[in-house]
Design an enzyme around this catalytic site. Structure first.
Site, mmCIF file in Angstrom:
data_model
loop_
_atom_site.group_PDB
_atom_site.id
_atom_site.type_symbol
_atom_site.label_atom_id
_atom_site.label_comp_id
_atom_site.label_asym_id
_atom_site.label_seq_id
_atom_site.Cartn_x
_atom_site.Cartn_y
_atom_site.Cartn_z
ATOM 1 N N CYS A 12 29.413 29.179 21.332
ATOM 2 C CA CYS A 12 30.283 29.594 20.293
ATOM 3 C C CYS A 12 31.951 30.101 21.100
ATOM 4 O O CYS A 12 31.798 30.289 22.126
ATOM 5 C CB CYS A 12 29.866 30.656 19.552
ATOM 6 S SG CYS A 12 29.693 32.336 20.412
ATOM 7 N N HIS A 74 29.395 41.393 23.271
ATOM 8 C CA HIS A 74 28.627 42.262 22.118
ATOM 9 C C HIS A 74 29.520 43.519 21.541
ATOM 10 O O HIS A 74 29.130 43.972 20.307
ATOM 11 C CB HIS A 74 27.429 42.763 22.434
ATOM 12 C CG HIS A 74 26.570 41.695 22.993
ATOM 13 N ND1 HIS A 74 26.569 41.388 24.597
ATOM 14 C CD2 HIS A 74 25.814 40.507 22.671
ATOM 15 C CE1 HIS A 74 25.915 40.359 24.876
ATOM 16 N NE2 HIS A 74 25.483 39.900 23.868
ATOM 17 N N CYS A 96 34.070 40.206 21.813
ATOM 18 C CA CYS A 96 34.438 38.802 21.060
ATOM 19 C C CYS A 96 35.543 39.293 19.910
ATOM 20 O O CYS A 96 35.176 40.367 19.246
ATOM 21 C CB CYS A 96 33.118 38.184 20.426
ATOM 22 S SG CYS A 96 33.713 37.047 19.391
ATOM 23 N N HIS A 122 20.365 46.972 19.013
ATOM 24 C CA HIS A 122 21.186 45.903 19.588
ATOM 25 C C HIS A 122 22.667 46.399 20.044
ATOM 26 O O HIS A 122 23.232 47.321 19.519
ATOM 27 C CB HIS A 122 21.555 44.844 18.467
ATOM 28 C CG HIS A 122 21.809 43.497 18.881
ATOM 29 N ND1 HIS A 122 23.315 43.468 19.186
ATOM 30 C CD2 HIS A 122 21.403 42.291 19.347
ATOM 31 C CE1 HIS A 122 23.399 42.358 19.793
ATOM 32 N NE2 HIS A 122 22.275 41.595 19.749
ATOM 33 N N GLU A 124 25.578 44.975 19.910
ATOM 34 C CA GLU A 124 26.419 44.954 19.206
ATOM 35 C C GLU A 124 26.443 46.333 18.066
ATOM 36 O O GLU A 124 27.611 46.709 17.782
ATOM 37 C CB GLU A 124 26.703 43.795 18.250
ATOM 38 C CG GLU A 124 27.980 43.532 17.418
ATOM 39 C CD GLU A 124 27.763 42.455 16.417
ATOM 40 O OE1 GLU A 124 27.378 41.457 16.859
ATOM 41 O OE2 GLU A 124 28.327 42.412 15.350
ATOM 42 N N THR A 160 27.338 40.646 13.306
ATOM 43 C CA THR A 160 27.713 39.253 13.233
ATOM 44 C C THR A 160 26.704 38.118 13.275
ATOM 45 O O THR A 160 26.857 37.131 13.013
ATOM 46 C CB THR A 160 28.791 39.047 14.246
ATOM 47 O OG1 THR A 160 28.383 39.230 15.388
ATOM 48 C CG2 THR A 160 30.175 39.941 14.129
ATOM 49 N N SER A 217 19.896 37.620 19.628
ATOM 50 C CA SER A 217 19.677 37.972 18.233
ATOM 51 C C SER A 217 19.926 36.668 17.311
ATOM 52 O O SER A 217 19.111 36.346 16.805
ATOM 53 C CB SER A 217 20.819 38.939 17.931
ATOM 54 O OG SER A 217 20.787 38.990 16.328
ATOM 55 N N ASN A 218 21.057 35.807 17.819
ATOM 56 C CA ASN A 218 21.284 34.882 16.819
ATOM 57 C C ASN A 218 20.271 33.553 17.120
ATOM 58 O O ASN A 218 20.029 32.647 16.117
ATOM 59 C CB ASN A 218 22.790 34.277 17.048
ATOM 60 C CG ASN A 218 23.156 33.334 18.233
ATOM 61 O OD1 ASN A 218 22.841 32.214 18.403
ATOM 62 N ND2 ASN A 218 23.315 34.095 19.526
ATOM 63 N N SER A 260 24.864 31.560 22.353
ATOM 64 C CA SER A 260 24.879 31.823 24.113
ATOM 65 C C SER A 260 24.163 30.980 25.047
ATOM 66 O O SER A 260 24.031 31.088 26.189
ATOM 67 C CB SER A 260 24.424 33.336 24.069
ATOM 68 O OG SER A 260 23.259 33.494 23.527
HETATM 69 S S1 SF4 Z 1 28.277 34.640 17.900
HETATM 70 FE FE1 SF4 Z 1 28.864 36.692 18.532
HETATM 71 S S2 SF4 Z 1 30.352 35.972 20.426
HETATM 72 FE FE2 SF4 Z 1 29.885 34.389 19.237
HETATM 73 S S3 SF4 Z 1 31.681 33.950 17.837
HETATM 74 FE FE3 SF4 Z 1 30.000 35.011 16.645
HETATM 75 S S4 SF4 Z 1 30.425 37.096 17.159
HETATM 76 FE FE4 SF4 Z 1 31.566 35.993 18.495
#
Ligand code: SF4
Length: 297
Positions: A12, A74, A96, A122, A124, A160, A217-218, A260
């Site tokens: 991202c 984060h 970010c 976490h 963040e 996020t 996490s994502n 990431s």
């Molecule tokens: S995943 Fe995290 S680092 Fe990537 S754009 Fe979203 S908030 Fe920003």
């Protein structure tokens, strides 16, 4: 076997920016550079930058006096910046901008009751809870909301990188209990776009491989989203982390990767699987770029 590749996937804008910050800082200031927390949650990226001279620290107190430190994408709590200043560190902030936006919301609403939907522990969440007083609601372990007056004008923020659907459920539950609740939508564009692509993929394949690290996490949310649509999913950075039995007899395999995860790890999986055909699923996301800190421009 046919391969189905989710679009969008991978880096991202916040991750691209964070990695570029470390690389430019290494060029400008030389080695070593210290990074407070993994710059992004991917071991390939962290190891690659370590080879170039970026040393990851778990705690800002580990940084040597007068060194250069980069705060990870984060976000970090204000006390970490205070410690860095007290140690006369040169500070470069790779938080970010979309996380900074959540920090700014927390500061704006400080004094009101704030609920942060997020995962305790976490990085963040540690960074965001440092900005203002707030209650953290972790949907993995909590099922009871804090007790406030029913007409309380509370504010709901979120990490996020959560599941869009799970977070909406919690937000609706809060709205039902507190009619004046202000609900902010903090799940970022990249997370929500990658989850949408995985839902599409889940309809088409027998197995989804989410490429990325287990502490991302994502990435974990992508795996869970796939599973919630009834499709088996595995999370790994490389083929050697998966038992080969998992691939036997499958005609359709889907691949996605977290925000990431570098694309080289996707290429490695494709080379390993040697599919007879590759199908691209989904649509490209809008090109988003975040500017670098002024000192690195
Ligand atoms: S995943 Fe995290 S680092 Fe990537 S754009 Fe979203 S908030 Fe920003």
């Amino acid at each position: 076997m046919e391969l189905f590749l989710a679009t969008p996937r991978g880096f991202c804008a916040g991750v691209v920016r964070a990695i570029e910050i470390v690389e430019r800082a290494l060029d400008l200031y030389g080695t070593p550079i210290y990074v407070k927390h993994e710059i992004v949650h991917n071991k390939y990226v962290v190891n690659d930058l370590a080879k170039k001279g970026a040393i990851t620290l778990k705690d800002i107190n580990e940084a040597p006096i007068g060194g250069t430190v980069i705060f990870s994408a984060h976000g970090s709590p204000p006390k970490d910046y205070e410690i860095a200043k007290s140690k006369n560190l040169k500070i470069i902030d790779a938080t970010c901008p979309l996380v900074t936006k959540v920090h700014n919301e927390a500061k704006k609403y400080n004094g009101k009751k704030i609920i942060l939907i997020g995962h305790k522990g976490h990085q963040e969440v540690i960074g965001t809870t440092g900005q203002a007083d707030m209650y953290v609601y972790d949907d993995r372990e909590d099922n009871i909301l804090p007790k406030y007056d029913s007409d309380e004008e509370l504010v709901v923020l979120s990490q996020t990188t959560l599941s869009v659907e799970d977070t909406n459920k919690v937000a609706n539950q809060i709205k039902n209990q507190y009619k004046n609740a202000i609900i902010r939508n903090d799940i970022c564009y990249a997370v929500s776009n990658r989850q949408n692509a995985v839902k599409e993929l889940a309809e088409l394949v027998d197995l989804i491989i989410v490429i990325g690290s287990v502490n991302s996490s994502n990435c974990v949310r992508l795996k869970e989203v796939a599973e919630s649509y009834g499709t088996k999913a595995l999370l790994a950075n490389s083929p050697d982390e998966i038992e080969e039995d998992n691939f036997y007899g499958l005609l359709n395999i889907g691949i996605t990767s977290g925000a990431s995860t570098p694309e080289i790890l996707v290429d490695n999986f494709i080379n390993f699987l040697k599919p007879s055909k590759i199908n691209i699923i989904g649509t490209d996301e809008r090109d988003i770029n975040f500017t670098l800190p002024v000192e690195l421009q």
